[in-house]
Design a protein around this motif. Sequence first.
Motif, PDB file in Angstrom:
ATOM      1  N   ARG A  80      -0.721  -3.702   3.804  1.00 48.40           N
ATOM      2  CA  ARG A  80      -1.930  -3.960   4.579  1.00 48.40           C
ATOM      3  C   ARG A  80      -2.089  -5.479   4.615  1.00 48.40           C
ATOM      4  O   ARG A  80      -1.913  -6.155   3.606  1.00 48.40           O
ATOM      5  CB  ARG A  80      -3.147  -3.304   3.917  1.00 48.40           C
ATOM      6  CG  ARG A  80      -4.335  -3.204   4.837  1.00 48.40           C
ATOM      7  CD  ARG A  80      -5.481  -2.481   4.168  1.00 48.40           C
ATOM      8  NE  ARG A  80      -5.270  -1.054   3.983  1.00 48.40           N
ATOM      9  CZ  ARG A  80      -5.358  -0.144   4.953  1.00 48.40           C
ATOM     10  NH1 ARG A  80      -5.634  -0.519   6.176  1.00 48.40           N
ATOM     11  NH2 ARG A  80      -5.190   1.139   4.705  1.00 48.40           N
ATOM     12  N   ILE A  81      -2.340  -6.019   5.790  1.00 43.81           N
ATOM     13  CA  ILE A  81      -2.442  -7.460   5.968  1.00 43.81           C
ATOM     14  C   ILE A  81      -3.917  -7.842   6.044  1.00 43.81           C
ATOM     15  O   ILE A  81      -4.623  -7.392   6.950  1.00 43.81           O
ATOM     16  CB  ILE A  81      -1.714  -7.915   7.263  1.00 43.81           C
ATOM     17  CG1 ILE A  81      -0.287  -7.349   7.313  1.00 43.81           C
ATOM     18  CG2 ILE A  81      -1.729  -9.434   7.380  1.00 43.81           C
ATOM     19  CD1 ILE A  81       0.615  -7.795   6.198  1.00 43.81           C
ATOM     20  N   GLU A 126      11.380   1.798   1.947  1.00 48.26           N
ATOM     21  CA  GLU A 126      10.624   1.317   3.114  1.00 48.26           C
ATOM     22  C   GLU A 126       9.220   1.029   2.588  1.00 48.26           C
ATOM     23  O   GLU A 126       8.619   1.882   1.932  1.00 48.26           O
ATOM     24  CB  GLU A 126      10.608   2.395   4.193  1.00 48.26           C
ATOM     25  CG  GLU A 126      10.004   1.949   5.501  1.00 48.26           C
ATOM     26  CD  GLU A 126      10.126   3.025   6.569  1.00 48.26           C
ATOM     27  OE1 GLU A 126      11.243   3.285   7.047  1.00 48.26           O
ATOM     28  OE2 GLU A 126       9.081   3.620   6.920  1.00 48.26           O
ATOM     29  N   TYR A 154      -1.240  -4.326   9.617  1.00 50.35           N
ATOM     30  CA  TYR A 154      -0.262  -3.771   8.682  1.00 50.35           C
ATOM     31  C   TYR A 154       1.140  -4.187   9.111  1.00 50.35           C
ATOM     32  O   TYR A 154       1.337  -4.665  10.241  1.00 50.35           O
ATOM     33  CB  TYR A 154      -0.372  -2.236   8.601  1.00 50.35           C
ATOM     34  CG  TYR A 154       0.188  -1.500   9.804  1.00 50.35           C
ATOM     35  CD1 TYR A 154      -0.541  -1.376  10.979  1.00 50.35           C
ATOM     36  CD2 TYR A 154       1.471  -0.937   9.766  1.00 50.35           C
ATOM     37  CE1 TYR A 154      -0.023  -0.701  12.078  1.00 50.35           C
ATOM     38  CE2 TYR A 154       1.994  -0.264  10.856  1.00 50.35           C
ATOM     39  CZ  TYR A 154       1.240  -0.147  12.009  1.00 50.35           C
ATOM     40  OH  TYR A 154       1.760   0.506  13.098  1.00 50.35           O
ATOM     41  N   VAL A 174       5.573  -3.252   8.212  1.00 52.03           N
ATOM     42  CA  VAL A 174       6.523  -2.353   7.554  1.00 52.03           C
ATOM     43  C   VAL A 174       7.867  -3.067   7.417  1.00 52.03           C
ATOM     44  O   VAL A 174       8.329  -3.695   8.373  1.00 52.03           O
ATOM     45  CB  VAL A 174       6.722  -1.057   8.379  1.00 52.03           C
ATOM     46  CG1 VAL A 174       7.560  -0.051   7.598  1.00 52.03           C
ATOM     47  CG2 VAL A 174       5.392  -0.441   8.776  1.00 52.03           C
ATOM     48  N   ARG A 195       7.973   4.120   0.612  1.00 48.62           N
ATOM     49  CA  ARG A 195       8.518   5.396   1.086  1.00 48.62           C
ATOM     50  C   ARG A 195      10.009   5.460   0.799  1.00 48.62           C
ATOM     51  O   ARG A 195      10.690   4.452   0.853  1.00 48.62           O
ATOM     52  CB  ARG A 195       8.386   5.488   2.611  1.00 48.62           C
ATOM     53  CG  ARG A 195       6.996   5.515   3.142  1.00 48.62           C
ATOM     54  CD  ARG A 195       7.094   5.275   4.629  1.00 48.62           C
ATOM     55  NE  ARG A 195       6.132   6.047   5.366  1.00 48.62           N
ATOM     56  CZ  ARG A 195       6.042   6.053   6.678  1.00 48.62           C
ATOM     57  NH1 ARG A 195       6.876   5.329   7.400  1.00 48.62           N
ATOM     58  NH2 ARG A 195       5.144   6.772   7.294  1.00 48.62           N
ATOM     59  N   VAL A 240       0.814  -1.223   0.000  1.00 47.51           N
ATOM     60  CA  VAL A 240       0.000   0.000   0.000  1.00 47.51           C
ATOM     61  C   VAL A 240       0.848   1.273   0.000  1.00 47.51           C
ATOM     62  O   VAL A 240       0.328   2.354  -0.262  1.00 47.51           O
ATOM     63  CB  VAL A 240      -0.996   0.060   1.192  1.00 47.51           C
ATOM     64  CG1 VAL A 240      -2.068  -1.006   1.056  1.00 47.51           C
ATOM     65  CG2 VAL A 240      -0.300  -0.020   2.533  1.00 47.51           C
ATOM     66  N   GLN A 241       2.144   1.124   0.287  1.00 49.82           N
ATOM     67  CA  GLN A 241       2.948   2.350   0.316  1.00 49.82           C
ATOM     68  C   GLN A 241       4.430   2.028   0.144  1.00 49.82           C
ATOM     69  O   GLN A 241       4.927   1.057   0.722  1.00 49.82           O
ATOM     70  CB  GLN A 241       2.730   3.064   1.657  1.00 49.82           C
ATOM     71  CG  GLN A 241       3.256   4.477   1.663  1.00 49.82           C
ATOM     72  CD  GLN A 241       2.984   5.213   2.972  1.00 49.82           C
ATOM     73  OE1 GLN A 241       3.813   5.964   3.417  1.00 49.82           O
ATOM     74  NE2 GLN A 241       1.838   4.982   3.580  1.00 49.82           N
TER      75      GLN A 241
END
Lengths: 160, 93
Positions: free
Chosen positions: A128-129, A124, A106, A108, A79, A76-77
Amino acid sequence: MRLEYFQMIDRVEALDAEARTLRAACAVPEESPIFEGHFPGYPIMPGVLLIETMAQAGGWLVMGVLHRFSHMAFLVQAREAKLRSFVTPGAALTAEARILHDGSGYAVIAGAIREGGKRVAEAEIIYRILPFPNETLRARMLETARRVGMPAEWLEQAAS
Amino acid sequence: MSTTFETVAGIIAETCDIPREKITPESHVINDLGIDSLDFLDVAFAIDKAFGIKMPLEQWTQEVNEGSVSSDQYFVLTGLCANIDKLVAAKAA
Protein backbone atom coordinates in the motif's frame (compact mmCIF):
# COMPACT_ATOMS: atom_id res chain seq x y z
CA MET A 1 22.51 -7.57 6.39
CA ARG A 2 21.88 -6.60 10.01
CA LEU A 3 19.03 -8.91 10.74
CA GLU A 4 18.14 -7.62 14.20
CA TYR A 5 17.74 -4.09 12.74
CA PHE A 6 15.81 -5.32 9.73
CA GLN A 7 18.53 -4.01 7.43
CA MET A 8 18.16 -6.63 4.74
CA ILE A 9 19.64 -4.84 1.73
CA ASP A 10 23.38 -4.14 1.73
CA ARG A 11 23.78 -2.52 -1.67
CA VAL A 12 21.75 -1.92 -4.80
CA GLU A 13 23.85 -3.37 -7.62
CA ALA A 14 21.58 -2.66 -10.57
CA LEU A 15 18.56 -0.45 -11.06
CA ASP A 16 16.80 -0.11 -14.41
CA ALA A 17 14.10 2.58 -14.21
CA GLU A 18 12.81 1.79 -17.71
CA ALA A 19 12.57 -1.97 -17.23
CA ARG A 20 11.48 -1.32 -13.62
CA THR A 21 13.86 -3.86 -12.13
CA LEU A 22 16.32 -3.86 -9.24
CA ARG A 23 19.04 -6.23 -8.07
CA ALA A 24 20.67 -5.98 -4.67
CA ALA A 25 23.40 -7.70 -2.69
CA CYS A 26 22.53 -9.11 0.73
CA ALA A 27 25.22 -10.86 2.77
CA VAL A 28 23.83 -13.05 5.51
CA PRO A 29 25.96 -12.49 8.66
CA GLU A 30 27.94 -15.33 10.14
CA GLU A 31 26.52 -14.52 13.55
CA SER A 32 23.27 -12.97 14.76
CA PRO A 33 21.06 -13.37 17.84
CA ILE A 34 18.39 -14.50 15.35
CA PHE A 35 20.36 -17.70 14.78
CA GLU A 36 20.43 -18.46 18.50
CA GLY A 37 16.71 -19.11 18.30
CA HIS A 38 16.30 -20.16 14.67
CA PHE A 39 17.38 -22.84 15.31
CA PRO A 40 19.53 -23.84 18.31
CA GLY A 41 22.34 -25.94 16.87
CA TYR A 42 21.01 -25.58 13.33
CA PRO A 43 21.12 -21.91 12.25
CA ILE A 44 19.12 -21.04 9.12
CA MET A 45 17.57 -17.77 7.89
CA PRO A 46 13.92 -17.51 8.95
CA GLY A 47 11.62 -17.66 5.93
CA VAL A 48 9.83 -14.52 7.06
CA LEU A 49 13.12 -12.64 6.80
CA LEU A 50 13.62 -13.91 3.25
CA ILE A 51 10.16 -12.55 2.44
CA GLU A 52 11.12 -9.29 4.18
CA THR A 53 14.28 -9.16 2.06
CA MET A 54 12.26 -9.43 -1.15
CA ALA A 55 9.80 -6.86 0.21
CA GLN A 56 12.63 -4.40 0.91
CA ALA A 57 14.20 -4.89 -2.53
CA GLY A 58 10.81 -4.28 -4.13
CA GLY A 59 10.10 -1.44 -1.73
CA TRP A 60 13.18 0.49 -2.83
CA LEU A 61 12.23 -0.12 -6.44
CA VAL A 62 8.64 1.06 -5.98
CA MET A 63 9.51 4.07 -3.83
CA GLY A 64 12.34 5.14 -6.13
CA VAL A 65 11.10 4.41 -9.62
CA LEU A 66 7.38 5.07 -9.15
CA HIS A 67 7.35 7.74 -6.44
CA ARG A 68 10.84 9.27 -6.25
CA PHE A 69 10.67 8.80 -2.46
CA SER A 70 7.62 11.03 -1.97
CA HIS A 71 5.69 8.11 -0.46
CA MET A 72 6.31 5.04 1.67
CA ALA A 73 5.61 1.50 0.47
CA PHE A 74 4.09 -0.65 3.22
CA LEU A 75 4.00 -4.42 2.78
CA VAL A 76 0.40 -5.62 2.93
CA GLN A 77 0.45 -8.96 1.14
CA ALA A 78 2.83 -11.73 0.08
CA ARG A 79 1.41 -14.18 -2.43
CA GLU A 80 2.70 -17.47 -3.70
CA ALA A 81 5.72 -17.27 -1.42
CA LYS A 82 8.09 -20.17 -1.99
CA LEU A 83 11.15 -20.91 0.13
CA ARG A 84 13.03 -23.39 -1.99
CA SER A 85 16.27 -23.95 -0.05
CA PHE A 86 17.69 -23.38 3.41
CA VAL A 87 19.84 -20.26 3.66
CA THR A 88 22.67 -20.51 6.18
CA PRO A 89 24.93 -17.96 7.94
CA GLY A 90 27.51 -16.42 5.60
CA ALA A 91 25.44 -16.90 2.44
CA ALA A 92 25.88 -14.27 -0.30
CA LEU A 93 22.38 -13.56 -1.56
CA THR A 94 21.09 -11.54 -4.48
CA ALA A 95 17.61 -10.05 -4.12
CA GLU A 96 15.70 -9.18 -7.29
CA ALA A 97 12.51 -7.23 -7.83
CA ARG A 98 10.42 -6.37 -10.89
CA ILE A 99 7.38 -4.11 -10.88
CA LEU A 100 4.31 -5.97 -12.10
CA HIS A 101 1.77 -3.20 -11.62
CA ASP A 102 1.66 0.46 -10.65
CA GLY A 103 -1.79 0.87 -9.15
CA SER A 104 -3.50 3.86 -7.57
CA GLY A 105 -2.40 3.74 -3.93
CA TYR A 106 -0.85 0.31 -4.34
CA ALA A 107 1.88 -1.48 -6.26
CA VAL A 108 2.74 -5.08 -7.04
CA ILE A 109 6.18 -6.60 -7.58
CA ALA A 110 7.65 -10.01 -8.34
CA GLY A 111 10.48 -10.73 -5.93
CA ALA A 112 13.15 -13.40 -5.90
CA ILE A 113 16.31 -14.32 -4.01
CA ARG A 114 19.22 -16.19 -5.52
CA GLU A 115 22.29 -17.75 -3.99
CA GLY A 116 25.06 -18.50 -6.47
CA GLY A 117 22.60 -18.20 -9.35
CA LYS A 118 20.23 -20.71 -7.78
CA ARG A 119 16.78 -19.43 -6.92
CA VAL A 120 16.13 -19.93 -3.20
CA ALA A 121 12.95 -17.88 -2.70
CA GLU A 122 10.27 -16.04 -4.63
CA ALA A 123 7.01 -14.19 -3.93
CA GLU A 124 4.59 -11.71 -5.42
CA ILE A 125 4.37 -8.77 -3.05
CA ILE A 126 1.74 -6.06 -2.75
CA TYR A 127 2.35 -2.70 -1.09
CA ARG A 128 0.00 0.00 0.00
CA ILE A 129 1.48 3.35 -1.01
CA LEU A 130 0.95 6.09 1.55
CA PRO A 131 2.46 9.47 2.41
CA PHE A 132 5.23 9.21 5.00
CA PRO A 133 3.46 9.27 8.38
CA ASN A 134 6.08 11.55 9.93
CA GLU A 135 9.33 13.38 9.21
CA THR A 136 11.42 10.99 11.29
CA LEU A 137 10.56 8.02 9.11
CA ARG A 138 10.96 10.01 5.90
CA ALA A 139 14.43 11.21 6.92
CA ARG A 140 15.53 7.73 7.98
CA MET A 141 14.25 6.19 4.75
CA LEU A 142 16.12 8.75 2.66
CA GLU A 143 19.26 8.12 4.71
CA THR A 144 18.94 4.37 4.23
CA ALA A 145 18.22 4.79 0.53
CA ARG A 146 21.48 6.71 0.25
CA ARG A 147 23.35 4.01 2.18
CA VAL A 148 22.13 1.21 -0.07
CA GLY A 149 22.98 3.19 -3.20
CA MET A 150 19.71 4.48 -4.62
CA PRO A 151 20.33 7.22 -7.26
CA ALA A 152 21.63 10.40 -5.60
CA GLU A 153 19.67 12.71 -7.91
CA TRP A 154 16.35 11.15 -6.88
CA LEU A 155 17.27 11.56 -3.22
CA GLU A 156 18.28 15.18 -3.71
CA GLN A 157 14.93 15.87 -5.38
CA ALA A 158 13.07 14.18 -2.53
CA ALA A 159 15.03 16.00 0.17
CA SER A 160 14.51 19.45 -1.36
CA MET B 1 -21.87 -3.12 -19.77
CA SER B 2 -22.98 -6.71 -19.30
CA THR B 3 -19.55 -7.96 -20.33
CA THR B 4 -17.85 -5.61 -17.90
CA PHE B 5 -20.22 -6.61 -15.12
CA GLU B 6 -19.71 -10.32 -15.79
CA THR B 7 -15.95 -9.91 -15.71
CA VAL B 8 -15.99 -7.83 -12.52
CA ALA B 9 -18.48 -10.12 -10.79
CA GLY B 10 -16.34 -13.11 -11.72
CA ILE B 11 -13.24 -11.40 -10.31
CA ILE B 12 -15.01 -10.56 -7.05
CA ALA B 13 -16.45 -14.07 -6.69
CA GLU B 14 -13.07 -15.70 -7.26
CA THR B 15 -10.91 -13.24 -5.32
CA CYS B 16 -13.15 -12.86 -2.27
CA ASP B 17 -14.75 -16.30 -2.24
CA ILE B 18 -18.25 -14.85 -2.55
CA PRO B 19 -20.95 -16.94 -4.30
CA ARG B 20 -21.42 -15.51 -7.78
CA GLU B 21 -25.23 -15.45 -7.42
CA LYS B 22 -24.94 -13.00 -4.50
CA ILE B 23 -23.26 -10.42 -6.73
CA THR B 24 -25.72 -8.21 -8.59
CA PRO B 25 -25.39 -4.91 -10.47
CA GLU B 26 -26.92 -3.22 -7.41
CA SER B 27 -24.39 -4.69 -4.94
CA HIS B 28 -22.22 -2.22 -3.04
CA VAL B 29 -18.81 -3.88 -2.83
CA ILE B 30 -18.22 -2.78 0.77
CA ASN B 31 -21.66 -2.39 2.34
CA ASP B 32 -23.37 -5.37 0.66
CA LEU B 33 -20.56 -7.76 -0.18
CA GLY B 34 -18.44 -7.03 2.90
CA ILE B 35 -15.17 -6.79 0.99
CA ASP B 36 -12.49 -5.31 3.24
CA SER B 37 -9.75 -2.95 2.09
CA LEU B 38 -7.11 -5.66 1.65
CA ASP B 39 -9.42 -7.88 -0.39
CA PHE B 40 -10.44 -4.82 -2.39
CA LEU B 41 -6.77 -4.34 -3.31
CA ASP B 42 -6.81 -7.83 -4.82
CA VAL B 43 -10.01 -6.99 -6.69
CA ALA B 44 -8.54 -3.70 -7.92
CA PHE B 45 -5.34 -5.41 -9.10
CA ALA B 46 -7.34 -8.07 -10.97
CA ILE B 47 -9.61 -5.41 -12.57
CA ASP B 48 -6.64 -3.22 -13.56
CA LYS B 49 -4.99 -6.25 -15.16
CA ALA B 50 -8.12 -7.58 -16.86
CA PHE B 51 -8.98 -4.24 -18.48
CA GLY B 52 -5.47 -2.82 -18.87
CA ILE B 53 -6.33 0.28 -16.84
CA LYS B 54 -5.34 2.06 -13.62
CA MET B 55 -8.46 2.78 -11.61
CA PRO B 56 -7.90 6.12 -9.82
CA LEU B 57 -8.80 4.69 -6.42
CA GLU B 58 -7.04 7.42 -4.46
CA GLN B 59 -9.02 10.11 -6.27
CA TRP B 60 -12.29 8.22 -5.87
CA THR B 61 -11.70 7.65 -2.16
CA GLN B 62 -10.81 11.29 -1.64
CA GLU B 63 -14.00 12.43 -3.41
CA VAL B 64 -16.12 10.09 -1.30
CA ASN B 65 -14.40 11.16 1.93
CA GLU B 66 -14.87 14.82 1.07
CA GLY B 67 -18.54 14.13 0.45
CA SER B 68 -18.47 15.50 -3.09
CA VAL B 69 -19.52 12.13 -4.53
CA SER B 70 -21.66 9.33 -3.13
CA SER B 71 -19.76 6.09 -2.59
CA ASP B 72 -22.48 4.41 -4.69
CA GLN B 73 -21.10 6.08 -7.80
CA TYR B 74 -17.81 4.23 -7.46
CA PHE B 75 -18.56 1.22 -5.31
CA VAL B 76 -21.97 -0.02 -6.43
CA LEU B 77 -21.21 -2.40 -9.28
CA THR B 78 -23.29 -0.53 -11.84
CA GLY B 79 -21.30 2.62 -11.14
CA LEU B 80 -17.99 0.81 -10.87
CA CYS B 81 -18.52 -0.92 -14.22
CA ALA B 82 -19.57 2.36 -15.88
CA ASN B 83 -16.35 3.96 -14.62
CA ILE B 84 -14.31 1.01 -15.84
CA ASP B 85 -15.93 1.37 -19.29
CA LYS B 86 -15.03 5.08 -19.30
CA LEU B 87 -11.40 4.33 -18.41
CA VAL B 88 -11.19 1.66 -21.12
CA ALA B 89 -12.71 4.08 -23.68
CA ALA B 90 -10.32 6.86 -22.62
CA LYS B 91 -7.38 4.51 -23.02
CA ALA B 92 -8.50 3.47 -26.51
CA ALA B 93 -9.06 7.08 -27.62
